[in-house]
Design an enzyme around this catalytic site. Structure first.
Site, PDB file in Angstrom:
ATOM      1  N   ARG A 107       0.853  -1.195   0.000  1.00  0.00           N
ATOM      2  CA  ARG A 107       0.000   0.000   0.000  1.00  0.00           C
ATOM      3  C   ARG A 107       0.887   1.242   0.000  1.00  0.00           C
ATOM      4  NH1 ARG A 107      -2.371   0.037   6.269  1.00  0.00           N
ATOM      5  NH2 ARG A 107      -0.339  -0.102   7.256  1.00  0.00           N
ATOM      6  N   GLU A 138      -3.231   7.435   7.048  1.00  0.00           N
ATOM      7  CA  GLU A 138      -1.886   7.685   7.574  1.00  0.00           C
ATOM      8  C   GLU A 138      -0.932   8.231   6.507  1.00  0.00           C
ATOM      9  OE1 GLU A 138      -0.559   4.220   9.745  1.00  0.00           O
ATOM     10  OE2 GLU A 138      -1.754   4.810  11.471  1.00  0.00           O
ATOM     11  N   GLU A 146      -7.687   4.617  15.501  1.00  0.00           N
ATOM     12  CA  GLU A 146      -7.267   3.211  15.609  1.00  0.00           C
ATOM     13  C   GLU A 146      -6.606   3.056  16.969  1.00  0.00           C
ATOM     14  OE1 GLU A 146      -4.652   2.108  12.395  1.00  0.00           O
ATOM     15  OE2 GLU A 146      -5.972   2.967  10.881  1.00  0.00           O
ATOM     16  N   TRP A 157       3.950  -5.033  13.960  1.00  0.00           N
ATOM     17  CA  TRP A 157       4.937  -4.260  13.198  1.00  0.00           C
ATOM     18  C   TRP A 157       6.120  -3.727  13.987  1.00  0.00           C
ATOM     19  CZ3 TRP A 157       4.777   0.639  15.227  1.00  0.00           C
ATOM     20  CH2 TRP A 157       3.554   1.103  15.730  1.00  0.00           C
ATOM     21  N   HIS A 172      -1.909  -9.629  13.482  1.00  0.00           N
ATOM     22  CA  HIS A 172      -2.339  -8.409  14.178  1.00  0.00           C
ATOM     23  C   HIS A 172      -3.696  -8.677  14.810  1.00  0.00           C
ATOM     24  CE1 HIS A 172      -3.466  -4.297  14.975  1.00  0.00           C
ATOM     25  NE2 HIS A 172      -2.325  -3.857  14.502  1.00  0.00           N
TER      26      HIS A 172
HETATM   27  C1  GAL Z   1      -1.956   1.497  11.019  1.00  0.00           C
HETATM   28  C2  GAL Z   1      -2.753   1.489   9.738  1.00  0.00           C
HETATM   29  C3  GAL Z   1      -3.748   0.347   9.700  1.00  0.00           C
HETATM   30  C4  GAL Z   1      -3.078  -0.927  10.140  1.00  0.00           C
HETATM   31  C5  GAL Z   1      -2.509  -0.726  11.514  1.00  0.00           C
HETATM   32  C6  GAL Z   1      -1.848  -1.947  12.103  1.00  0.00           C
HETATM   33  O1  GAL Z   1      -0.742   2.130  10.850  1.00  0.00           O
HETATM   34  O2  GAL Z   1      -3.460   2.698   9.580  1.00  0.00           O
HETATM   35  O3  GAL Z   1      -4.254   0.216   8.388  1.00  0.00           O
HETATM   36  O4  GAL Z   1      -2.081  -1.275   9.234  1.00  0.00           O
HETATM   37  O5  GAL Z   1      -1.531   0.280  11.463  1.00  0.00           O
HETATM   38  O6  GAL Z   1      -1.315  -1.678  13.370  1.00  0.00           O
END
Ligand code: GAL
Length: 654
Positions: free
Chosen positions: A103, A142, A315, A323, A366
């Protein structure tokens, strides 16, 4: 204080949607964000839209009584688009392009890409803009994540030329401002200027800085193009973008200016963020399952300011993520604690990433509120508990927005960029310094507003400026007329807007209210640690120290052991001539707070407080049980004063 969730109907069979919606409502969720990566389903082939599935998803969620946040899908351009227009792929600093297959593979400066974005956003906004259940729109996702800003493309170069021409008007003015006589860097015309990359040694710092400023404006204008379309077709919805934690690639104050957003939303991953920022290893270890007690608070306070008071967590971490270098399961209670923490700092909505863990593709490791088999995850159960507690409490469910704090901390993006470009020593990171000051204030039990240096600061009793590279006469005038106590950290006033040393030496214009001069500066390897003591607290400088001269009436309040001044005061202004060890920062700030008339208390390790709407919230991020400092006979709205790890309590202020 409402709960939301991020949901991807396109990733699940339609047969599950109605049940998902029902279970969201049962859990206490009121808002759902959808669609932000679904371009390939909205437009499977160029110009061929398929809205049927999205209509049905929207209707299913709306029918259950949920409010929707619709994301524009521009963070994930589909394959047909990239194949038709390969120039939309961003270019890295080494000249190679990013590939399709994840992405954010797009160049914000590409005219083609901007046109395609306006097209898909217009189509979406026309279709859904006036839907009564769609209460907000999120642009993209983001912006700048995965290091996709800057792009070193031909399109970026062309727009950079135009940006420079607007800023400097003539090439002579640019050559002068940039000091291009140095190393024969003079340019004959704007068109002759390149992008600051692939030079044998450092590019001119002002070239790098202006490129960062330009890219920051590119991010804002990319968002703005979508907002203009959305405001036209969705006049009643809130506009937002989901910002990131500890993220400084663009200037969020400039981004948010001129009603570009109605709410500042951001994405909070406390454990992964603690793991990935420049904290001492000992702290990463100590807070591995709770997140550092100030890491989310810092951005709650920053984004509350950027949103002009209104902020959402778009979020929120609901369990282990995928990650960071290590991704532990949060300590029991933390998912619930983070929700109360966000609310205490003023969040209107805490929305979880994501409804259900996806068993395939990049984020299969995740967590979400549900396990892949659709059972509530441990985090999901904690959200359920918090949502029920709030719904069952007349006080918590009708809480007023937070009042402005008495203490402001100034955070500045240009400063981050200037000091990144010329760190002078590898360990100097401005945001880490700002965080150290913030942490100190919070350990003293203070509430903090994080603000721009251009904000109205007249209501504050204490203004803390960990550093501010450029100090202009207008700010100095405001300081001179202010009743607040001001604390300036090192490197303040050390640069002009054109990235040069002020003619009267640092701290430049600040000398009017604090007569002193910085003669030399040094960065310190860990073995160089000039010692000092302030008010009985022993410590040393680290990373950075200045050799300064006090002029006029300026008082030297503390010295390093080699006699150089460490703390200077004059009138209502203090200056700290180095990066001091943490306890010393806390001591300096405690003294300034007392002079400003503020009460402080040194909180137990891992304990934090935050006030909102006549209530005090207390949180334990530490490993040991602690006693919250509630007054005797306080009325508790939630929990009790003895807090184990992950516990929260809330009492009414007298
Ligand atoms: C954010 C992102 C989400 C998802 C999430 C995972 O940075 O906006 O789409 O990837 O992290 O932690």
């Amino acid at each position: 204080m409402q709960f939301g969730v991020c949901y991807y109907p396109e990733q699940w069979p339609r047969a599950m949607w109605a049940d998902d919606a029902q279970r969201m409502v049962e859990l206490g969720i009121t808002h759902v964000r959808i669609a932000e990566f679904a371009w390939s389903r909205m437009e499977p082939r160029a110009g061929e839209y398929d809205w049927q599935w999205l209509d049905e998803a929207v209707e299913t969620l709306a029918k259950a009584g949920l409010k929707l946040v619709l994301g524009t899908p521009t963070a994930a351009p589909p394959k047909w688009l990239v194949d038709a227009h390969p120039d939309v792929l961003p270019v890295r600093s080494d000249g190679t392009r990013w590939n399709f297959g994840s992405r954010r593979h797009y160049d914000m400066s590409s005219a083609t890409y901007r046109r395609e974005c306006v097209r898909i956003v217009t189509a979406m906004a026309r279709r859904y803009g006036r839907h009564p259940s769609i209460v907000a729109w999120q642009t993209d996702n983001e912006l700048g994540c995965h290091d996709t800003v800057p792009s070193y493309s031909a399109a970026a170069l062309q727009r950079f030329h135009a940006w420079l021409a607007r800023r400097y008007e003539t090439i002579g003015a640019l050559n002068d401002a940039w000091g291009n006589v140095f190393w024969s860097m003079e340019y004959p015309s704007f068109d002759a200027i390149g992008l600051p990359t692939l030079t044998p040694t450092d590019a001119n710092p002002i070239h790098l800085l202006d490129f960062r400023r330009f890219m920051s404006d590119e991010v804002a204008s990319f968002h703005r193009e979508q907002i203009d379309v959305l405001r036209e077709h969705a006049p009643n919805a809130d506009m937002l973008h989901n910002f990131m934690g500890f993220f400084t690639t663009f200037d969020h104050y400039r981004f948010a200016a001129d009603n570009a957003i109605d709410v500042a939303a951001w994405d909070s991953y406390p454990i992964a963020r603690t793991e990935s920022i420049g904290l001492p290893l000992e702290q990463k270890a100590r807070f591995a399952r709770t997140g550092h007690p100030d890491v989310s608070a810092f951005d709650h306070d920053r984004y509350r300011g950027i949103g002009g008071g209104r902020f959402w967590v778009m979020e929120q971490q609901a369990g282990p993520v995928n990650w960071a270098s290590w991704n532990p399961v949060p300590a029991p209670g933390m998912v619930r604690l983070w929700a109360y923490e966000a609310f205490a700092h003023g969040a209107e909505l805490v929305s979880y990433f994501r409804w259900r863990q996806c068993p395939y593709a990049q984020e299969q490791m995740h967590s979400g509120l549900n396990l892949p088999n659709n059972e509530l995850s441990p985090g999901g159960l904690e959200v359920q508990r918090a949502a029920r507690e709030i719904a069952g409490s007349a006080v918590l469910s009708t809480l007023a927005a937070p009042a402005p704090a008495a203490t402001a901390l100034v955070f500045d993006y240009d400063t981050q960029w200037m000091f990144d470009i010329q760190r002078h020593g590898k360990s100097f990171d401005y945001q880490t310094l700002a965080f150290d000051y913030y942490e100190s204030l919070r350990e003293l039990g203070l509430d903090v507003d994080i603000v721009s240096s251009r904000a109205d600061l007249s209501g504050y009793q204490l203004v803390v400026v960990p550093s501010l590279a450029v100090i202009d006469a207008a700010l100095v005038e405001r300081i001179a007329r202010s009743n607040a106590k001001w604390v300036f950290g090192p490197r303040s006033g050390s640069k002009t807007d054109a990235f040069a040393i002020p003619g009267n030496l640092p701290p430049g214009a600040l000398q009017r209210v604090l007569p002193m001069q910085v003669l030399e500066v040094e960065t310190l390897r860990p073995t160089l640690a000039p010692a000092l003591s302030i008010d009985g607290t022993e410590g040393h400088a680290l990373n950075w120290r200045e050799h300064v001269r006090a002029n006029g009436e300026t008082r030297i309040a503390a010295r390093f052991d080699d006699a150089w001044p460490a703390l200077l005061t004059h009138g209502n202004v203090r200056y700290v001539a180095g990066w001091l060890s943490h306890e010393l920062h806390r001591t300096v700030l405690r003294q300034a707070a007392h002079e400003a008339g503020l009460d402080t208390q040194l909180l137990a390790d891992g304990l934090r407080l935050r006030r909102r709407g006549g209530l005090t919230f207390a949180f334990n991020f530490g490993a040991q049980p602690v006693q919250a400092p509630a007054p005797r006979h306080a009325t508790f709205v939630l929990g009790e004063p003895r807090l184990n790890t992950g516990d929260v309590c809330v009492w009414k202020d007298a």
